[in-house]
Design an enzyme around this catalytic site. Sequence first.
Site, PDB file in Angstrom:
ATOM      1  N   ALA A 295       0.834  -1.214   0.000  1.00  0.00           N
ATOM      2  CA  ALA A 295       0.000   0.000   0.000  1.00  0.00           C
ATOM      3  C   ALA A 295       0.862   1.255   0.000  1.00  0.00           C
ATOM      4  O   ALA A 295       0.559   2.235  -0.690  1.00  0.00           O
ATOM      5  CB  ALA A 295      -0.918  -0.015   1.220  1.00  0.00           C
ATOM      6  N   TYR A 439      -1.428  10.794   3.691  1.00  0.00           N
ATOM      7  CA  TYR A 439      -2.090   9.533   4.073  1.00  0.00           C
ATOM      8  C   TYR A 439      -1.174   8.332   3.945  1.00  0.00           C
ATOM      9  O   TYR A 439      -0.025   8.450   3.557  1.00  0.00           O
ATOM     10  CB  TYR A 439      -3.442   9.360   3.384  1.00  0.00           C
ATOM     11  CG  TYR A 439      -3.537   9.293   1.878  1.00  0.00           C
ATOM     12  CD1 TYR A 439      -2.482   8.983   1.056  1.00  0.00           C
ATOM     13  CD2 TYR A 439      -4.785   9.522   1.283  1.00  0.00           C
ATOM     14  CE1 TYR A 439      -2.639   8.911  -0.316  1.00  0.00           C
ATOM     15  CE2 TYR A 439      -4.958   9.449  -0.094  1.00  0.00           C
ATOM     16  CZ  TYR A 439      -3.886   9.138  -0.885  1.00  0.00           C
ATOM     17  OH  TYR A 439      -4.042   9.066  -2.224  1.00  0.00           O
ATOM     18  N   GLU A 440      -1.710   7.189   4.369  1.00  0.00           N
ATOM     19  CA  GLU A 440      -0.912   5.942   4.433  1.00  0.00           C
ATOM     20  C   GLU A 440       0.295   6.124   5.349  1.00  0.00           C
ATOM     21  O   GLU A 440       1.358   5.566   5.100  1.00  0.00           O
ATOM     22  CB  GLU A 440      -0.499   5.556   3.000  1.00  0.00           C
ATOM     23  CG  GLU A 440      -0.178   4.089   2.790  1.00  0.00           C
ATOM     24  CD  GLU A 440      -1.324   3.175   3.160  1.00  0.00           C
ATOM     25  OE1 GLU A 440      -2.480   3.488   2.824  1.00  0.00           O
ATOM     26  OE2 GLU A 440      -1.060   2.151   3.815  1.00  0.00           O
ATOM     27  N   GLY A 441       0.097   6.898   6.418  1.00  0.00           N
ATOM     28  CA  GLY A 441       1.189   7.261   7.323  1.00  0.00           C
ATOM     29  C   GLY A 441       1.865   8.527   6.814  1.00  0.00           C
ATOM     30  O   GLY A 441       2.466   8.506   5.749  1.00  0.00           O
ATOM     31  N   GLN A 446       6.680   7.987   8.320  1.00  0.00           N
ATOM     32  CA  GLN A 446       7.559   7.120   7.518  1.00  0.00           C
ATOM     33  C   GLN A 446       8.998   7.266   7.989  1.00  0.00           C
ATOM     34  O   GLN A 446       9.747   6.283   8.066  1.00  0.00           O
ATOM     35  CB  GLN A 446       7.483   7.496   6.022  1.00  0.00           C
ATOM     36  CG  GLN A 446       6.091   7.450   5.411  1.00  0.00           C
ATOM     37  CD  GLN A 446       5.493   6.073   5.357  1.00  0.00           C
ATOM     38  OE1 GLN A 446       6.209   5.093   5.182  1.00  0.00           O
ATOM     39  NE2 GLN A 446       4.190   5.979   5.532  1.00  0.00           N
TER      40      GLN A 446
END
Lengths: 592, 592
Positions: A295, A439-441, A446
């Site tokens: 993802a 988004y997605e962290g 990260q």
Amino acid sequence: MTSYKAPLRDMRFVLHELLHAPDLLAQLPGYEDASGELLDQVLEEAARFCENELHPLNRVGDEEGCSWEEGEVRTPTGFKEAYRKYVQAGWPSLGGDPQYGGQGLPYVLGNNVSEMLDSANMAWAMYPGLSQGAYRSIHSHASEDLKQTYLPKLLSGEWTGTMCLTEPHAGTDLGLLRTRARELDDGSYAVTGTKIFISAGEHDFAENIVHLVLARIEGAPQGVKGISLFIVPKFLVKEDGSLGERNTVMCGSIEHKMGIKGSATAVLNFDDARGYLVGQPGKGLAHMFTMMNGARLGTALQGLGVAEASYQNALAYARDRLQMRAPVRARPDESADPIIVHPDVRRMLLTMKAYNEGARALSRWLALQLDVEHAHPDAGVRADAADLVALLTPVAKAFMTDNGTLAANLGMQVLGGHGYIREWGMEQFVRDARIAQIYEGTNGIQALDLLGRKVLGDGGQKLQKFGALIQAFLQEHEGNGRLKEFTEPLGATLQQVRDTTMLVGGRAMQNPDEANGAAVDYLRLLGHLTYAYLWARMASASLDKEGDFYTAKLHTARFYFQKLLPETRSLVATIKAGSASLTAMPEELFAL
Amino acid sequence: MTSYKAPLRDMRFVLHELLHAPDLLAQLPGYEDASGELLDQVLEEAARFCENELHPLNRVGDEEGCSWEEGEVRTPTGFKEAYRKYVQAGWPSLGGDPQYGGQGLPYVLGNNVSEMLDSANMAWAMYPGLSQGAYRSIHSHASEDLKQTYLPKLLSGEWTGTMCLTEPHAGTDLGLLRTRARELDDGSYAVTGTKIFISAGEHDFAENIVHLVLARIEGAPQGVKGISLFIVPKFLVKEDGSLGERNTVMCGSIEHKMGIKGSATAVLNFDDARGYLVGQPGKGLAHMFTMMNGARLGTALQGLGVAEASYQNALAYARDRLQMRAPVRARPDESADPIIVHPDVRRMLLTMKAYNEGARALSRWLALQLDVEHAHPDAGVRADAADLVALLTPVAKAFMTDNGTLAANLGMQVLGGHGYIREWGMEQFVRDARIAQIYEGTNGIQALDLLGRKVLGDGGQKLQKFGALIQAFLQEHEGNGRLKEFTEPLGATLQQVRDTTMLVGGRAMQNPDEANGAAVDYLRLLGHLTYAYLWARMASASLDKEGDFYTAKLHTARFYFQKLLPETRSLVATIKAGSASLTAMPEELFAL
């Protein structure tokens, strides 16, 4: 109005000449049929669909957005029809398990296709993208019964999927989530709670939507260990696979956002909605994160995809727009020269080009490593690939999306005032690309994952493996004077990374804030090391070949090393400066 | 929804403690009455207006935008009424010449007010901002007749003004413009042509609009030397000063833009519209650019204004939002800590704070130098001030607006997913701030102006004057060990600038592309030298004082020197790398 042409030549260069993907795939059981010709054919098919069907809808999606009425969401004109064609052509099943109707093609192929979808229409690409995430979570962890019920429909594209994590008070910190699940007599669950920011959470593409939902089973402990994963379908599925009654999950509203307006971002209210446990209780986060690397790479690609589209249109404008005269006239008969003659315009275009091609190489390389991680017969090779993927996925996610926004802003700047006007389409790229940094962290998260968990967390072992790869490349080309302009700064950057890692690692043992404060700069430093490595390899793969494509590659490599890589000097300096200046000031003083 | 509180404490610090503005103004004939108390009173009045009247309209303006119907433009709800109050309070006349109804207050005061207007509502602030530009052009160059006709109405705010430069094919390159002017029997002109991107070009605020238009008198030479400046009013003005017939200048449409949606950006069609020559024929560009430094500083302020608003709201969120636990708990009783405890969130906030306060100091300093340039009795002092203004205005415009966008993006990032949602208001700041990097000369053009014209154009004399100022400061504080952490890197940066200037100057004599290719990096390098100088001065002004405000200043100064200034290392490296990698690649290869 923008246009888009898939960069097939460069995609083939990366697959064949840089990574030798078909040779590697031939060693992976299940992928033996993924020949070079097959890969190329699929890319051409995908390019046609993206160029002709999807890209013309990109601005429509931005202008119209999605609309919500009494729980139903209408997507922009043409979106639904494009999805029908996408399904008809079999695209949703490309990388799926043949056991459930998938075509079983490698991830690295899908990675190319995703880039094109994102370039053509990032908002539209969210819908099939989320389905892939749902597919993978179910495929990895659900019971065979649930797989049989849901996977074939997700792979055919008849149904789509979502990932329901965030709640109003729980974003990055999922340990705080409150959605709860009560076990029912038949072993299913009644799920209650509110989820926000659910991409593709409600729409008119498909007859059913399969929500993957994180919730806490009643009595489960606080924090992340009490979280389980559930399938909550929009419509319940009968024994025979046909759709039954409407489940009690409702779309309360959709968000109005800066960009990706064609993508419906839903608030979902679960009110004793029927759900089915996926995998083990209390393992929800781990199960959801099985597909996290995939993802994150998907999000990374959005940075590249949008930046590539922006580059193509900025370049067309720069070659067309006549303004000011150059010292050496390019068009002596005209009253002005095309702005591409001006060095600063070239600087902007080359920055985009160098970052984009670096991103393409990185994402393909990691995608291929994911295939190796999943399918290589040798456990040691799988483990090495897994380590590389684990180390470099947060780098790809943050570095590619930060550079994506940077590139989209440069593309807009090339057009001057016209860049700011909606009808030219360049400012949409800026607005669309921006979410991928969040988004997605978030990219800050990260960086913490990279430095804290992936680098310092294992005493630098994964980093050493990556360093050994670079070292091997450098040794292989040690005597090559024509590569020296690339290998020398690559070697210096590797040394900088090693020194910096030692420094930060030592400080972090005394004070964890030292790692947290250095993480974002450190990620960018490692991003440059990765691009320097890949650009050196690309230069090496181009050096002895004839033709404009290879000449352009070498020019762009040179630009990268001379004009972009030196950012590492600042990064090293700010990392060395430590974190005291971040942490010393009391909170109240920020307001003065 | 965002909120805004004018940073009066910091404004007073800059005016009084850093620049000692009242003392300096007391030496300037005409400004003797601009006492410290008067300045402070005006700031408080302006703050009230901006906080209470303007800021609540900021999101309304973005949501509604302007609408066009048959040549008429309707501004967003409340905009017109706010303008009425602005006029009633006498704000348009603040810095105007008393001879025409102005209050004759110094530019440095207006600079504070402009920052507040931009923070509160940048789109709204465009309307009075453009009037100021028109006022200055007329005041400097028009005949007394024209002045008597137009200036009092512009200063009262009954009429507003515009600057009509850009045409569809002529943006940066005004030499290409085609709008033409035909002399009529009475000495006036008939102006015909199309102008685009005209801010405040049509609206419902005022009964008349005074367009300042660049056009070519029939028979005039090609290029910039054939351009003259005209007043073209929307309504003709009768002998007695009352409004006569509608002039034949019509708003053909307004642009749909990424941001500043409440600001009407007009396409204006001039069809034998009656115009009046301002100043001398063929001197139009020079006359228009009389007010260029002021206008550029105005654009620079937009970068600061929006970034300040973004900072305040990001800070409020960071202190309120609970997410994740810190190594040392800030809220032991809660399930999570406010995100401001996390070093990376602090990094984002401090970056905004350090750039914003540096920008405030720079803009006030330059504004005061503009006052000195215009009013100091000593010609030598005026010339020195003029040199500083000429050198540092392009730096302020580009550096402040680049950092403004950077800060607005950081402010949005602090809010994570909520930053991307329109209702939170943070993404509007990003969209609004972005235009300031483009208009009033793109930041690339500012860099060419700086390096080519202002630095190399006079053999480095202006730069040497600035360097001498810094040197004097360093010598003054040579023995001060407590300032060393600031003065040492400042001295090193000055040396870097000197070395880099020599290097680029030498190369540019061989090849002008070497200057053009280095210009953007060079401007950023000089921007850091300027901020380092001002931050060192601010630290010096805070060192021996007690109180949280000064402690915060020192913390922020330290952060600037440790975490932001090191960007110079990369800039020096990329400048040293030269421009060959920009210019070598043939145009066609960009598409491969």
